[in-house]
Design a protein around this motif. Structure first.
Motif, PDB file in Angstrom:
ATOM      1  N   GLU A 171       3.805  -9.283 -40.253  1.00 47.77           N
ATOM      2  CA  GLU A 171       4.843  -8.534 -39.568  1.00 47.77           C
ATOM      3  C   GLU A 171       6.018  -9.451 -39.273  1.00 47.77           C
ATOM      4  OE1 GLU A 171       5.061  -6.329 -35.274  1.00 47.77           O
ATOM      5  OE2 GLU A 171       3.338  -5.868 -36.535  1.00 47.77           O
ATOM      6  N   HIS A 216       9.953  -9.343 -37.150  1.00 46.89           N
ATOM      7  CA  HIS A 216      10.920  -8.633 -36.311  1.00 46.89           C
ATOM      8  C   HIS A 216      12.238  -9.379 -36.415  1.00 46.89           C
ATOM      9  CE1 HIS A 216       7.966  -6.284 -33.729  1.00 46.89           C
ATOM     10  NE2 HIS A 216       7.209  -7.003 -34.544  1.00 46.89           N
ATOM     11  N   SER A 246      16.467  -9.082 -35.283  1.00 49.25           N
ATOM     12  CA  SER A 246      17.517  -8.389 -34.539  1.00 49.25           C
ATOM     13  C   SER A 246      18.839  -8.591 -35.254  1.00 49.25           C
ATOM     14  CB  SER A 246      17.629  -8.946 -33.124  1.00 49.25           C
ATOM     15  OG  SER A 246      16.460  -8.682 -32.395  1.00 49.25           O
ATOM     16  N   VAL A 285      16.824  -3.861 -33.572  1.00 43.16           N
ATOM     17  CA  VAL A 285      15.672  -4.567 -34.114  1.00 43.16           C
ATOM     18  C   VAL A 285      15.119  -3.814 -35.329  1.00 43.16           C
ATOM     19  CG1 VAL A 285      13.335  -5.413 -33.664  1.00 43.16           C
ATOM     20  CG2 VAL A 285      15.072  -5.523 -31.873  1.00 43.16           C
ATOM     21  N   VAL A 342      11.813  -3.805 -37.809  1.00 45.32           N
ATOM     22  CA  VAL A 342      10.438  -4.282 -37.851  1.00 45.32           C
ATOM     23  C   VAL A 342       9.905  -4.026 -39.251  1.00 45.32           C
ATOM     24  CG1 VAL A 342       8.117  -4.037 -36.911  1.00 45.32           C
ATOM     25  CG2 VAL A 342      10.097  -3.799 -35.406  1.00 45.32           C
TER      26      VAL A 342
END
Length: 111
Positions: free
Chosen positions: A78, A80, A82, A106, A108
């Motif tokens: 995963e 993330h 921004s 954000v 993801v």
């Protein structure tokens, strides 16, 4: 989502932006939730935003594919990221892991 119309009748979305005095691009002097200046609601053209965000996501997906292909005991599962949107529809990723601000959008990515 509600689309606002810009003066040139190009589809646009309203974003809160603030003036960035250090920007070198005259048409791109606003950044979403910048640290300087006062916030103002501006219409961000969807054409450039769509193009820039699509190119950025395509590049990130290829990067993540390359990293995940390395395997190992702790594979990437995963990510993330921004980013901020400029008044001209640009995309600027927030690059520091130490930034504690909740400002920005954000994305993801999950495996």
């Amino acid at each position: 989502m509600h689309e606002a119309e810009s003066p040139l009748s190009e589809p646009a979305l309203p974003f809160w932006v603030s003036y960035d005095e250090e920007s070198e691009e005259p048409g791109d002097t606003m950044a979403l939730f910048g640290d300087s200046g006062e916030a103002a609601l501006r219409s961000v053209p969807l054409g450039p935003l769509r193009k820039n965000l699509t190119e950025a996501v395509d590049a990130l997906q290829q990067l993540f594919t390359d990293v995940a292909a390395r395997g190992g005991p702790l594979p990437l599962r995963e990510a993330h990221l921004s980013f901020q949107v400029t008044a001209a529809g640009g995309v600027q990723f927030i690059g520091t892991a130490q930034m504690q601000s909740s400002r920005g959008i954000v994305l993801v990515f999950k495996q």
